[in-house]
Design an enzyme around this catalytic site. Structure first.
Site, PDB file in Angstrom:
ATOM      1  N   ASP A   1      17.580 109.806 133.526  1.00 40.91           N
ATOM      2  CA  ASP A   1      17.015 108.566 134.048  1.00 40.91           C
ATOM      3  C   ASP A   1      17.777 108.059 135.274  1.00 40.91           C
ATOM      4  OD1 ASP A   1      17.015 109.079 131.219  1.00 40.91           O
ATOM      5  OD2 ASP A   1      16.106 107.128 130.835  1.00 40.91           O
TER       6      ASP A   1
ATOM      7  N   ASP B   1      21.474 101.280 134.805  1.00 39.44           N
ATOM      8  CA  ASP B   1      20.080 100.887 135.023  1.00 39.44           C
ATOM      9  C   ASP B   1      19.894  99.829 136.106  1.00 39.44           C
ATOM     10  OD1 ASP B   1      18.733 102.500 133.009  1.00 39.44           O
ATOM     11  OD2 ASP B   1      19.846 101.298 131.556  1.00 39.44           O
TER      12      ASP B   1
END
Length: 423
Positions: free
Chosen positions: A189, A126
């Site tokens: 993602d 992330d």
């Protein structure tokens, strides 16, 4: 002017005067209804962000993440949380809109909280969400060379999660249920984090990051999608051979369902990859994963949390997925060569933003977030029908993109009003 208008109406007598006034009011209401004022929504975001600032502890570590239904209290996280970059990103976008120095100072303050990520071992994929959305926007809007260094160092850190046997970045370098650790897992993602790698390849010395990002996009394209272009959330690969073991939809209704935010990441991700590479195969693929999403939307254009959830229409919505897709569609409309398809994308994006800007979805006086009704991880019973910071981030990003698409027009013809008048 009002006095002259009233005097002229009185020449026709009281009944005609009433009729004229009624027509005038109706005309004003119609004009208001037919206009979507982008700046009004951006000003709303700035006002809500001001309220959030007042509620946020000035302790050097508290970053807003979510607000529960029927609450006004933010849950705060520290810089390690995967959502930590969205709040500073929101502040940079507010600064971009207002050009007021206090917003720049606030964006700088909260971005600084994330600086340790650039010099720490990678804990998950992330880093793009975290650092590109904070320091990346900071560099874009200020030209601060120190910010550039932070983004470049973080990109090198993200590279350490790349597995050349598989050809993708490892998403979770730790045990996660159903991921068969220590096998290699990659989640949809992760497509968003490729943007930071593309940027770093262009702006730094590590040119190999470009090939790494392309490899990840290609491997994901080959393994994350079903024949109808709906996506799995996660693919698990053999760490040594690179072979696909299975596809799962970790945060969706079932492994074979179309989880809304996962499909949103795919739409956004492949649109961005086309921008960065110019390779037509990514544009074609972005259109295919987009069309299946648009074809299955409910009438109000705001998706349920999963397109295959069993109790629609009594399922939670996901405003965050709608905001991500709206932002992506505006960019995709500018890339698409087919005028009809381009028109579909931009009108769909605008319709989503108009709906998100109504009292049904804007938080307004209910709390200090921008939006209500996002769903984080329903199978885990987490953040269901919440206000969530990444919904706010992509909402304000989409508004800024829509304004730029229409050459900085503050107000544009309302798509929803046109649809209502045609029905």
């Amino acid at each position: 002017m009002k006095g002259i208008f009233r005097a002229r109406l009185e020449q026709f007598g009281p009944s005609m005067s009433v009729l004229f006034f009624a027509l005038a009011v109706a005309s004003c209401q119609l004009k208001q209804k037919e206009v979507f004022n982008i700046d009004d929504q951006l000003d709303y975001c700035a006002a809500q962000a001001e309220r959030t600032i007042a509620l946020t502890p000035d302790d050097g570590k508290s970053i807003p993440r979510n607000i529960a239904p029927n609450s006004t209290k933010w849950r705060f996280v520290e810089y390690q949380d995967w959502t930590s970059g969205f709040w500073p990103g929101v502040l940079w976008y507010v600064y971009e809109h207002t050009q007021e120095p206090e917003w720049k100072a606030r964006a700088q303050q909260f971005s600084e909280y994330l600086r340790p990520l650039s010099v720490s071992p990678a804990n998950d994929h992330d880093l793009g969400f975290q650092v590109h959305n904070s320091f990346g926007h900071g560099y874009r809007l200020t030209g601060n060379e120190d910010y550039k260094k932070v983004v470049l160092m973080t990109s090198d850190t993200l590279e350490t999660l790349y597995n050349p046997n598989v050809g993708t970045i490892l998403s979770w370098p730790r045990p996660v249920p159903n991921m068969e650790w220590p096998q290699h897992n990659t989640i949809m993602d992760n497509m968003i984090n490729l943007e930071m790698l593309f940027w770093a390849a262009k702006n730094g010395d590590n040119k190999g990051l470009y090939d790494l990002a392309v490899s990840h996009a290609d491997k994901t394209m080959a393994n994350h999608f079903r024949d109808d272009y709906t996506s799995y959330h996660v693919v698990v690969y053999d760490t040594l051979t690179g072979e696909k073991i299975k596809g799962v939809t970790h945060q969706g209704y079932s492994d074979e369902s179309m989880w809304a935010r996962g499909q949103a990441w795919a739409i956004y991700g492949y649109t961005m990859v086309y921008r960065e590479t110019g390779d037509e195969k990514y544009l074609d693929f972005a259109q295919k994963v987009t069309n299946v999403y648009l074809d299955r939307l409910p009438e109000d254009m705001i998706t349920y949390w999963d397109f295959n959830a069993p109790n629609i229409p009594d399922e939670p919505r996901d405003a965050s997925a709608a905001a991500v897709v709206a932002s992506a569609l505006i960019e995709l409309a500018g890339h698409t060569k087919d005028p009809e398809l381009s028109r579909r994308y931009i009108t769909s994006a605008q319709a989503m933003l108009e709906e998100l800007s109504t009292a049904a979805y804007q938080s307004r006086e209910r709390n200090s977030a921008f939006l209500l009704h996002s769903t984080g991880h329903k199978p885990n019973r987490s953040e269901i029908d919440y206000s969530i910071i990444y919904a706010d981030y992509y909402y304000i990003e989409a508004l800024l993109r829509l304004k730029a698409y229409y050459n900085n027009e503050e107000a544009i013809t309302s798509v929803l009003a046109l649809n209502e008048s045609e029905s």
